[in-house]
Design an enzyme around this catalytic site. Structure first.
Site, PDB file in Angstrom:
ATOM      1  N   LYS A  69       0.841  -1.194   0.000  1.00 45.63           N
ATOM      2  CA  LYS A  69       0.000   0.000   0.000  1.00 45.63           C
ATOM      3  C   LYS A  69       0.877   1.246   0.000  1.00 45.63           C
ATOM      4  O   LYS A  69       2.020   1.237   0.452  1.00 45.63           O
ATOM      5  CB  LYS A  69      -0.918   0.018   1.225  1.00 45.63           C
ATOM      6  CG  LYS A  69      -1.917  -1.136   1.248  1.00 45.63           C
ATOM      7  CD  LYS A  69      -2.928  -1.006   0.122  1.00 45.63           C
ATOM      8  CE  LYS A  69      -3.951  -2.137   0.151  1.00 45.63           C
ATOM      9  NZ  LYS A  69      -3.404  -3.433  -0.220  1.00 45.63           N
ATOM     10  N   ASP A  70       0.300   2.347  -0.478  1.00 43.68           N
ATOM     11  CA  ASP A  70       1.025   3.589  -0.678  1.00 43.68           C
ATOM     12  C   ASP A  70       1.440   4.232   0.642  1.00 43.68           C
ATOM     13  O   ASP A  70       0.803   4.043   1.675  1.00 43.68           O
ATOM     14  CB  ASP A  70       0.157   4.569  -1.466  1.00 43.68           C
ATOM     15  CG  ASP A  70      -0.313   3.975  -2.786  1.00 43.68           C
ATOM     16  OD1 ASP A  70      -1.289   3.215  -2.770  1.00 43.68           O
ATOM     17  OD2 ASP A  70       0.298   4.270  -3.811  1.00 43.68           O
ATOM     18  N   ARG A  71       2.491   5.031   0.572  1.00 42.02           N
ATOM     19  CA  ARG A  71       2.959   5.761   1.753  1.00 42.02           C
ATOM     20  C   ARG A  71       2.183   7.045   1.950  1.00 42.02           C
ATOM     21  O   ARG A  71       1.723   7.337   3.056  1.00 42.02           O
ATOM     22  CB  ARG A  71       4.452   6.066   1.615  1.00 42.02           C
ATOM     23  CG  ARG A  71       5.007   6.933   2.762  1.00 42.02           C
ATOM     24  CD  ARG A  71       6.515   6.878   2.777  1.00 42.02           C
ATOM     25  NE  ARG A  71       7.118   7.425   1.578  1.00 42.02           N
ATOM     26  CZ  ARG A  71       7.558   8.668   1.452  1.00 42.02           C
ATOM     27  NH1 ARG A  71       7.426   9.535   2.453  1.00 42.02           N
ATOM     28  NH2 ARG A  71       8.125   9.069   0.340  1.00 42.02           N
TER      29      ARG A  71
END
Length: 352
Positions: free
Chosen positions: A80-82
């Site tokens: 998942k994205d930061r």
């Protein structure tokens, strides 16, 4: 020369808006759609967590440190994205012992929502998909054109490119993959850790897939049938074909029951034949592509397939004002929200 995301051809005529993405973490929300319920017993602790401003690898290390286990004992379904607020699940292997009290997990940006015992480690891909809520700010462009493009996205979908996150800054992962493969082939190069090696192998595979898909977009057949096509059933990884094109296949294609595919490279022959195979050969015949193919084959990967088109599910949108647009949609595992966005908008802001 690697195929940079910005250079990949568009299917629907190019972006019709400009906007800022991820002006704040709240502007990019991702929730995993769970594929199963916790078993209620077993050696693993299944956590549902909310992360803010933190990528999955960092969260896994934080959870391992909290539980006093190795990071290899942590399982998760996807990365998942930061720069986002994300909800996802992790498993922690805790055979014969209880986890520390949840209130002792003191990591800024990481919050446990649910905790249950489970029977097995969470493997990659073990999710039904991801649901997105994206807020675009400082939007510029013609609203009527945007409405028409959004309707086209909902009706036709987009080319199922791997997103630029897969390739690292400036496509460096593909360059590093070539160096890694050269080392394995007996030439000069540097050795890499297992985690990094896996990332570079994925980048190499994704690069080759994107090259085939880019040529199909240029020839306007990314969502249309070619003779010799290999088909993927919607909502699964099951493939079939080639078989003679007939009205039944065309009806299923129009109904999004099946999708054309392109190769995820590995050992063995491509299942495609005829025109579909000729296109793949044309797309993957350059020197760099041949080096990537040879490296992936030496790594022992087997040929697989990936759908060439992607239709966002339940796509909806609202204008919050003259220059703020909220988008809501869901995607299957392995698909990228930024791949949907690139057919609508040129974005400014972080995509990692």
């Amino acid at each position: 020369m690697t195929t940079a995301a910005a250079q990949l051809p568009h299917a629907l005529g190019g972006p019709v808006l400009e906007a800022r993405i991820r002006a704040q973490d709240e502007d990019f929300r991702v929730d995993e759609v769970d594929a199963f319920e916790a078993s209620g017993a077993g050696e693993h602790l299944l956590l549902t967590v909310e992360k803010r401003g933190m990528n999955t690898a960092f969260a896994a290390r934080a959870l391992a440190a909290w539980a006093g286990i190795e990071v290899d004992a942590i399982g998760y379904a996807g990365l998942k994205d930061r720069h986002a607020i994300t909800r996802q699940r992790f498993t922690l292997h805790l055979p014969g012992r209880e986890a520390p009290a949840l209130d002792t997990l003191q990591v800024q940006g990481l919050r446990v929502l649910e905790a249950h015992r489970h029977s097995r480690k969470l493997p990659r891909g073990a999710l039904a998909g991801n649901a997105f809520v994206l807020v675009l700010r400082e939007v510029r462009g013609d609203r009527d054109a945007a409405e028409a493009r959004l309707a086209a996205l909902a009706a036709r979908g987009v080319p199922n490119y791997f997103g630029e996150q897969r390739f690292g800054r400036g496509g460096a992962n593909v360059t590093q993959a070539l160096a890694m493969f050269a080392s394995a082939g007996g030439r000069s190069g540097r050795r890499m850790r297992r985690e990094e090696r896996s990332m570079l192998i994925s980048a190499a595979r994704s690069e080759l897939f994107n090259r085939v898909l880019a040529l199909r977009v240029e020839q306007d057949c990314w969502d249309r049938a070619l003779e010799g096509e290999v088909w993927m059933l919607d909502g699964s990884r099951s493939v079939f074909g080639p078989e003679p094109l007939d009205d039944s296949l065309m009806t299923r294609l129009a109904a999004f029951d099946i999708h054309p595919t392109a190769p995820l490279w590995g050992r063995g022959e491509s299942r495609a034949t005829g025109a579909a195979l000729r296109l793949e050969c044309d797309a993957l015949g350059a020197e760099e592509a041949l080096a990537l193919r040879a490296g992936l084959e030496r790594e022992g990967l087997k040929q697989e397939r990936r759908a060439t088109r992607l239709r966002p599910q339940d796509l909806a949108w609202d204008w919050r004002g003259d220059d703020v647009l909220e988008l809501r949609f869901a995607l299957p595992p392995g698909a990228y929200a930024t791949t949907v966005l690139r057919e609508l908008v040129t974005t400014v802001g972080s995509l990692d």
